[in-house]
Scaffold this active site. Structure first.
Site, PDB file in Angstrom:
ATOM      1  N   GLY A 299      20.618  14.736  52.076  1.00  0.00           N
ATOM      2  CA  GLY A 299      19.675  13.992  52.902  1.00  0.00           C
ATOM      3  C   GLY A 299      19.515  14.620  54.261  1.00  0.00           C
ATOM      4  N   ARG A 300      19.816  15.911  54.320  1.00  0.00           N
ATOM      5  CA  ARG A 300      19.785  16.658  55.563  1.00  0.00           C
ATOM      6  C   ARG A 300      18.354  16.836  56.059  1.00  0.00           C
ATOM      7  NH1 ARG A 300      23.733  20.144  57.457  1.00  0.00           N
ATOM      8  NH2 ARG A 300      25.398  19.290  56.195  1.00  0.00           N
TER       9      ARG A 300
END
Lengths: 535, 106
Positions: A263-264
């Site tokens: 989820g960077r």
């Protein structure tokens, strides 16, 4: 144009069989291994061997897996798909073997490994300060001469094109040293573009530049988009503890899709939109105690800032680690970690880690394993090569070019050049989330910077190091973006907005090189396409 | 960034001058070292870890200075806290029970 080394104003001239450039884990293992084979070894570090580089200030996992076929197969398969199946199972096996034996040696040498409940040592992680202090001690005990604060400015070669040593600066004295050597190991680390990610500001791609000036090639430079999480304005990049984090905006509402792993992109997008990203770690009391003990350096900066990360929401940022955590680097031709330049070897982050990681690295454990394994092999390969070079009567020629030769133009403004390169490379939208149009635009600026640096006059002694660092970062960025442009797909850490899917036809390596003209070409992978790996 | 060298604590051994990987300090003849190139500090804390006299303080802000003073640091007991945390000070680093540490594995 050839230039002999005869006219250099050198204060200290030394001879060695093997010159190791860089005193982090890869360089120290190289030096110890070469010396154990009877080679006379000199190790030159830009800073101080024992504190320099990404490992010394941090704690790192190690890919330490006992030689049990089931465990080894599981270890090999765990990152196989994530790495886009570009790794080579043969290299994975030999790194697992070599790492197991090196880490066991560290235990014999007295590294303070923690103990498990049954009293056995847990050898799957290393405390950086202890590890690198111990390695310095072992390097000295092996009879290696260490040159601290001695950054290399350029390599030397003989008339045949083989590497023959290096020239560098004694930066605390302001004069030059020269080592004539039978073989050279490049262990200068990767390039993190002075991002202040923990310990990374000595890592400016110097080894890539000096090797490329002798014609060495690189591989996987598109896998250079790693960013690590840190407290805002902080330097300690211990990404793993953010596995426990919930990420919110300033008002405490959750950021959709944000996570440390997987989820960077949501975090990078929020930061580049100028909105703050806040983290709070959700861990129970016992886990908090374990975290504080395992990685004390994660907490000291937070404590000093008056932040309790388990109760407060604190702002975070992403710091570029580029090829330090990315997998690109100098291309290796064989199991001795030889480059395409005779006598020149590469190890650690300076060498491509695609061989065991492919297109992706997450945590440090593979990186630490790679550094100690490739270091040992490069040291051994260099020692063997150097034996055949003893007694060679070599005329030495300077291999370095831009920034340190007489030219018709003005001297390079090192600070200005570095600023210009960082303006392009640091933003997430250029390096993390890529697009063909933006890559083209970045390259056009970067190529222009190189073209104008090309005719510059020789830097002053005071500015020589910064000038070469700026040029090394510039060259690194050009290999990165040219390779990223050539890979018209998304694979591993390389993400193209205009090509979001992996393309099976591009399951190959991208080799790059060149300085005035940067080129890329595909090369086949060694590993199998589909089957599960057996140890 | 490195912000303080405590004149009261420093014995002038110059270890920091030697170990700083980015060459931030400069030795001074007959005196204690100075912070000569503060902008080059990468906030890696290695000087604090290696300083045997707990005479140095690196503030957690890597992008700018905070202006914290020696009396404030003394009052808050911050000198040497990094070295203690990594177990390089007297007493080492006492590990919690293995059962607690095992919570990080898996």
């Amino acid at each position: 144009m050839t230039s002999t080394a005869d006219n250099l104003q050198v204060a200290t001239r030394l001879d060695a069989d093997v010159l190791v450039i860089g005193g982090g884990p890869a360089g120290t293992w190289a030096a110890i291994t070469a010396a154990a084979q009877g080679a006379k070894v000199i190790l030159a570090d830009k800073g101080f061997c024992g504190t320099s580089g990404a490992t010394a200030p941090s704690g790192t996992g190690v890919w330490y897996v006992p030689p049990d076929p089931g465990l080894r197969a599981k270890a090999m398969n765990s990152r196989w798909d994530m790495g886009g199946r570009l790794a080579d199972p043969v290299w994975m096996r030999r790194v697992l073997d070599q790492t197991y034996s090196n880490v066991n040696l560290l235990s014999e040498w007295g590294h303070p490994f923690p103990q498990a409940a049954d009293g056995t040592q847990i050898r799957t992680s290393l405390d950086g300060p202890d590890y690198m202090r111990l390695m310095r001690k072992r390097v000295k005990a092996a009879g290696v001469r260490i040159l601290d604060h001695s950054p290399v400015l350029e390599l030397l070669r003989d008339g045949s094109g083989a590497v023959a040593g290096a020239v560098g600066l004694r930066r605390q004295r302001g004069d030059l040293w020269q080592v004539q050597a039978g073989a050279v190991v490049i262990a200068t680390g990767g390039c993190a573009f002075l991002s202040k990610a923990l310990g990374c500001n000595v890592l400016t791609g110097d080894g890539y530049l000096m090797a490329a000036e002798l014609g060495a090639e690189l591989s996987g430079m598109e896998f250079s988009s790693a960013y690590a999480m840190a407290m805002e304005h902080g330097s300690v990049t211990k990404t793993r503890f953010y596995d426990w984090a919930e990420f919110t905006y300033a008002d405490g509402s959750p950021i959709p899709g944000a996570a440390s792993k997987g989820g960077r992109t949501a975090i990078a997008r929020t930061l580049s939109a100028g909105k703050g990203v806040f983290a709070r770690l959700n861990a129970d009391a016992e886990t908090q105690i374990a975290m504080r003990h395992a990685q004390p350096n994660f907490f000291v900066p937070l404590d000093r800032s008056g932040i309790n990360p388990f109760t407060d929401r604190f702002p975070v940022t992403l710091r570029l680690e580029a090829t330090v955590r990315g997998t690109g680097g100098l291309r290796l031709l064989d199991e001795s970690c030889a480059t395409s330049v005779p006598g020149l070897y590469a190890a650690g982050d300076a060498a491509t880690r695609e061989l065991i990681c492919g297109a992706f690295t997450g945590g440090g454990s593979h990186n630490a394993a790679w550094a100690m394994s490739s270091g040992a092999w490069a040291g051994s390969g260099a020692a063997q090569f150097a034996r055949g070079q003893r007694g060679r009567a070599a005329q030495l020629y300077r291999a370095g070019g831009v920034g340190i030769r007489e030219g018709k133009g003005a001297r390079i403004d090192a600070a200005g050049l570095t600023h210009a390169v960082r303006e392009i490379v640091l933003p997430y939208e250029n390096t993390y989330q890529r697009h063909g149009a933006r890559l083209e635009a970045s390259l056009s600026t970067l190529d222009g910077l190189w073209a104008s640096a090309r005719s510059a006059d020789e830097a002053s002694r005071d500015e020589a190091l910064r000038t070469r660092e700026g040029l090394a970062m510039l060259a690194t960025a050009r290999w990165m973006y040219r390779s990223a442009l050539a890979r018209t797909e998304s694979r591993g850490m390389h993400k193209r907005e205009d090509f979001p899917q992996a393309d099976e036809a591009q399951r190959h390596h991208i080799i790059s090189g060149g300085l005035d003209e940067v080129w890329t070409t595909p090369a086949p992978v060694a590993g199998p396409a589909l089957e599960v790996l057996a140890a | 960034m490195i912000e303080v060298i405590s004149a009261a604590r420093c014995t002038g051994c110059n270890i920091c001058v030697q170990v700083c990987p980015t060459n931030v300090f400069a030795a001074v003849k007959g005196g204690i070292p100075v912070i000569a190139r503060q902008d080059d500090c990468q906030t890696c804390y290695m000087c604090e870890v290696w300083c045997p006299d707990d005479a140095l303080y690196v503030a957690p802000n890597a992008d700018g200075t905070e202006g914290i003073t020696e009396p404030e640091l003394e009052a808050q007991g911050r000198f040497g806290s990094y070295r203690r945390s990594v177990g390089w000070a007297k007493g080492g680093r006492v590990a919690p029970a293995p059962q607690i540490m095992s919570r990080l594995r898996g």
